[in-house]
Design a protein around this motif. Sequence first.
Motif, mmCIF file in Angstrom:
data_model
loop_
_atom_site.group_PDB
_atom_site.id
_atom_site.type_symbol
_atom_site.label_atom_id
_atom_site.label_comp_id
_atom_site.label_asym_id
_atom_site.label_seq_id
_atom_site.Cartn_x
_atom_site.Cartn_y
_atom_site.Cartn_z
ATOM 1 N N TYR A 265 0.833 -1.200 0.000
ATOM 2 C CA TYR A 265 0.000 0.000 0.000
ATOM 3 C C TYR A 265 0.870 1.253 0.000
ATOM 4 O O TYR A 265 1.742 1.420 0.863
ATOM 5 N N SER A 266 0.600 2.130 -0.952
ATOM 6 C CA SER A 266 1.417 3.336 -1.091
ATOM 7 C C SER A 266 1.031 4.426 -0.102
ATOM 8 O O SER A 266 1.859 5.275 0.249
ATOM 9 N N ALA A 270 -4.991 3.860 0.091
ATOM 10 C CA ALA A 270 -4.913 2.509 -0.473
ATOM 11 C C ALA A 270 -5.261 1.467 0.578
ATOM 12 O O ALA A 270 -5.923 0.459 0.281
ATOM 13 N N VAL A 271 -4.828 1.697 1.815
ATOM 14 C CA VAL A 271 -5.177 0.792 2.907
ATOM 15 C C VAL A 271 -6.690 0.764 3.100
ATOM 16 O O VAL A 271 -7.311 -0.303 3.197
ATOM 17 N N PHE A 274 -8.506 -1.126 0.383
ATOM 18 C CA PHE A 274 -8.357 -2.567 0.475
ATOM 19 C C PHE A 274 -9.196 -3.138 1.613
ATOM 20 O O PHE A 274 -9.809 -4.197 1.469
#
Length: 410
Positions: A265-266, A270-271, A274
Amino acid sequence: MTGFDPLPSRGPDRLPPRERHRLNIRHAVLGLALALTAASGISQAVAQTSSVQTCELGDLRFESGAMIPNARMTYITHGTLNAERSNAILSIHGLRGNRDAQSFLAGPGRALDTTKYFVIQPDTLGVASVDPNATTSPTRSGMNMSFPRFTIRDMVQAEYRLITECLTIRHLVAVTGISMGGNGALQWAVSYPDFMDAVIPVVPMAHASSQTAFIWELARQAIMLDPKWRDGDYPADDPPRRGTGVGINIQNAFGFSPESFSEMYSDRAAVDRFVATSSEQLGNTTQARDWVYRTWAIVNHDIAAAPPFNGDLRAAARAIKARLLLIPNCFDQLHTPGAGGVMELAANAPNAKIVDIDDILGHSGNSSPRGVTVITAEVQSLLQRIADGRRGFGGPSFPRHWTRADRCPG
């Protein structure tokens, strides 16, 4: 499955730690999609398999004294059983898997080479098989929460009956399994010590650690706090999807290592994406009631709990007669090798070898490109030694990059 650049010829164990770590990250990123597929219980099988078969077990009695009437256990096989019935391998799936989940290890030239071996993959006790014939789970039996709790030993006893009564096989070349299946493989080693030549547990535990029990209790509480849980007697068309997805993701927070999260995860967004998408997918594809039952079996697991060992893990280890190839992952935070008793087993079993997958995907590293490569090489080497009538194992009894045999490197 293994389409990635090979490791340097000097081997990963001989690389400096920083270089080995960079390799692990590269392989983990390449294998992430594969590992997430495995974690979701989606089959990666390309090997030819048999159609689903059913073993009629009749009355299935648990060690508690409880009994399941008219129990029916489903399974598939790969390869061909020879005339002597002497080339069979039992391959046991993990917590969210089913009979298909181990198929990525079976096939011509794979870890479980189906040109040589007959590979048996059952739907183990507690799995919500899609087959109407299967009755060995709370949901499929129709008993729901009236289904009696079972142990890993009960699971192994059901598998033993399938092997001996329905397939009339009296000896196995090997018993192997991943995660919960690895726990079961270790239970086979002490419950039926003369029944197989080798036991090959991947990311297993000899006994549940306190941390593991804590993780799964949190996960179960997340499911049970969902109003749709309804004490486990929810209707088929309205299960506790949201609580189930969150609960399993609590487990997944420990299934991957911190290093892998950094690579996956960037940023925070993004976290969050997801978590949302995976929680929905997990909630929609997992039978909560049966998952809860299996986690109860896992947290009560201890291969030394039953007589004659009475809690003495070293005594249980010394009673293992098969060659014991232990394949943990030192990045695993869910089934940690030390707290889960794997190191102690390796030190006390008469004929044991321990191999570190050494992959930052942690508990899911067993199905990364690196994990599959390590498992395949070690399993093929051991099975060939058995076929050739040679004793022991090839290579060192514990990884060269470890400074001590009882602890993963820091």
